[in-house]
Design an enzyme around this catalytic site. Structure first.
Site, PDB file in Angstrom:
ATOM      1  N   ASN A 168       0.832  -1.208   0.000  1.00  0.00           N
ATOM      2  CA  ASN A 168       0.000   0.000   0.000  1.00  0.00           C
ATOM      3  C   ASN A 168       0.864   1.256   0.000  1.00  0.00           C
ATOM      4  O   ASN A 168       1.941   1.279   0.594  1.00  0.00           O
ATOM      5  CB  ASN A 168      -0.917   0.006   1.212  1.00  0.00           C
ATOM      6  CG  ASN A 168      -1.813  -1.214   1.264  1.00  0.00           C
ATOM      7  OD1 ASN A 168      -2.103  -1.804   0.228  1.00  0.00           O
ATOM      8  ND2 ASN A 168      -2.242  -1.607   2.444  1.00  0.00           N
ATOM      9  N   HIS A 187       5.687  -0.226  -2.702  1.00  0.00           N
ATOM     10  CA  HIS A 187       5.172   0.594  -3.792  1.00  0.00           C
ATOM     11  C   HIS A 187       5.172   2.078  -3.458  1.00  0.00           C
ATOM     12  O   HIS A 187       4.565   2.872  -4.161  1.00  0.00           O
ATOM     13  CB  HIS A 187       3.764   0.125  -4.185  1.00  0.00           C
ATOM     14  CG  HIS A 187       3.744  -1.269  -4.703  1.00  0.00           C
ATOM     15  ND1 HIS A 187       2.785  -2.191  -4.381  1.00  0.00           N
ATOM     16  CD2 HIS A 187       4.610  -1.915  -5.528  1.00  0.00           C
ATOM     17  CE1 HIS A 187       3.038  -3.339  -4.980  1.00  0.00           C
ATOM     18  NE2 HIS A 187       4.146  -3.196  -5.676  1.00  0.00           N
ATOM     19  N   CYS A 195      14.729  13.696  -2.711  1.00  0.00           N
ATOM     20  CA  CYS A 195      15.756  14.248  -3.590  1.00  0.00           C
ATOM     21  C   CYS A 195      16.774  13.162  -3.860  1.00  0.00           C
ATOM     22  O   CYS A 195      17.478  12.711  -2.941  1.00  0.00           O
ATOM     23  CB  CYS A 195      16.442  15.461  -2.954  1.00  0.00           C
ATOM     24  SG  CYS A 195      17.828  16.087  -3.944  1.00  0.00           S
ATOM     25  N   CYS A 228      19.959  21.206  -1.997  1.00  0.00           N
ATOM     26  CA  CYS A 228      20.736  21.342  -3.233  1.00  0.00           C
ATOM     27  C   CYS A 228      19.960  21.980  -4.379  1.00  0.00           C
ATOM     28  O   CYS A 228      20.545  22.288  -5.414  1.00  0.00           O
ATOM     29  CB  CYS A 228      21.285  19.982  -3.661  1.00  0.00           C
ATOM     30  SG  CYS A 228      20.001  18.861  -4.316  1.00  0.00           S
ATOM     31  N   SER A 270      -4.223  -9.904  -2.426  1.00  0.00           N
ATOM     32  CA  SER A 270      -4.548 -10.959  -3.398  1.00  0.00           C
ATOM     33  C   SER A 270      -3.325 -11.804  -3.712  1.00  0.00           C
ATOM     34  O   SER A 270      -3.431 -12.896  -4.264  1.00  0.00           O
ATOM     35  CB  SER A 270      -5.073 -10.340  -4.697  1.00  0.00           C
ATOM     36  OG  SER A 270      -4.025  -9.673  -5.383  1.00  0.00           O
TER      37      SER A 270
END
Length: 400
Positions: A168, A187, A195, A228, A270
């Site tokens: 998730n 994910h 950065c 930066c 699943s």
């Protein structure tokens, strides 16, 4: 005929014959299909003769029908009856108590109680899209950690769960109080931008969804690194992409946890995506040395046959029973103690117009007696890990 092969007119004639045969075959297929949909007693003698002459087509169509029915059954939600579910939870509780190293894999099913849609359930995102129906966008700023999220955080606190691997990107594990080092968000996390020009990668936790301007292969958020000046990017891993960021994906910790695990508990997934990650299943080990697998899901998963136990129930229902069986109290979620407010980096004045997503906010009410609010961070973001005083540096997933 020319020396080099058939002439153009001969090739065109052969092509017409081929197309005619294909059309005849399709028409025969349609006829046989219509006949098979009738009850045997309703078929005419001519239809019976056609079926007898078309054994190959009958076999093919019957195979297709079986596969369709199998897929349909796999999408159906099945619930264990209450007594059976309690019996299974007692068995699961014994496995949790006896586990030497328990890893929890979580999917979209643990967040449905927070009004975040899953993907493959009857009203899941992919299911609705496949039916040609529209999918309404959920306001994730209203979502809060569920009973399952809070239960997992307590189990980790009690040292009964060692690591959590999540598909998730809703950030709810982080907001439940689970330590950063104990989570692998494979994910990404919708509240984190990073950065990649800084070494180590510099993370910025926000109190709003940073993915407003991002998409597949397009990850820049429109804000710049305070250190930066390089463009920040989201941490989401879409379908068709390979996640390469260290945090919050934390693949190193996920694979290390899998290698140590003797028990894996899968909640609300699943497993159609996770099954593609062999490192999470210790497939190089002989079957007898792989972790015991326990699955909580209403639908079929591709790992069901490997599971020591499959519980057909909603995650919150199962976790409530499990925590009762273990004699553990489930801590209530409180926005006043939500870690995201302490971890978040405020926007600078020139960044205020860079998003239009609703921000998380605490209740306007005073915090409950004895409950101290997590402070809003005003310190600069450092490189490294949050769990050690700073952080290292990627779902929009395939919409676990």
């Amino acid at each position: 005929m020319a020396a080099g092969g058939p002439s153009r007119s001969e090739r065109k004639a052969a092509e017409r014959v081929r197309r005619l045969r294909e059309e005849q075959q399709r028409e025969r297929l349609r006829q046989v299909s219509r006949i098979l949909r009738k009850a045997a007693a309703e078929r005419s003698a001519e239809e019976g003769r056609l079926l007898a002459e078309s054994e190959d087509l009958v076999t093919e169509l019957q195979g297709r029908s079986r596969r369709r029915e199998g897929l349909k059954r796999r999408q159906e939600e099945v619930c264990d009856d209450p007594e059976e579910l309690r019996r299974k939870v007692r068995e699961l509780a014994g496995a949790v108590r006896n586990a030497k190293y328990l890893v929890v894999y979580t999917g979209a099913g643990i967040s449905t109680a927070a009004s975040i849609p899953d993907y493959r359930g009857p009203n899941g995102v992919w299911t609705l899209l496949q039916k040609g129906r529209s999918v309404s966008a959920a306001d994730l700023s209203e979502a809060e950690p569920t009973l399952t999220h809070m239960s997992i955080a307590r189990l980790h606190e009690q040292k009964l769960v060692q690591h959590v691997v999540s598909q998730n990107c809703d950030g709810l594990h982080l907001r439940s109080g689970l330590p950063r080092t104990a989570i692998s968000e494979l994910h990404g996390n919708m509240y984190i931008e990073v950065c990649t020009a800084c070494t180590p990668n510099r993370e910025y936790v926000r109190v709003f969804d940073v993915t407003e301007r991002t998409a597949l292969h397009r990850h820049q958020t429109g804000r710049a690194c305070h250190k930066c000046g390089a463009q920040l990017r989201d941490t989401i891993v879409h379908f068709g992409e390979r996640g390469t960021l260290g945090q919050p994906l934390n693949w190193e910790a996920a694979t290390e946890a899998a290698s140590k695990a003797d028990t894996i508990l899968c909640l609300g997934s699943s497993l159609k995506v996770l099954k593609k990650y062999p490192r999470l299943w210790c497939m190089t080990k002989p079957p007898s040395r792989r972790p015991k697998l326990y699955i909580v899901n209403l639908q079929w998963t591709p790992k069901d046959d490997w599971a020591a136990l499959k519980l057909h129930g909603k995650c919150d229902d199962v976790m409530q029973l499990l925590m009762d069986e273990l004699g553990l109290e489930i801590p209530p979620y409180s926005r006043w103690q939500d870690p995201i407010f302490a971890l978040a980096t405020p926007l600078r004045a020139d960044e205020e117009g860079t998003h239009s997503r609703k921000s998380l906010c605490r209740s306007r009410e005073e915090p409950p007696p004895g409950e101290r609010a997590a402070p809003l961070s005003s310190a600069p973001v450092l490189g490294g890990w949050f769990g050690r005083g700073c952080t290292k540096r990627t779902k929009r997933k395939k919409v676990t």
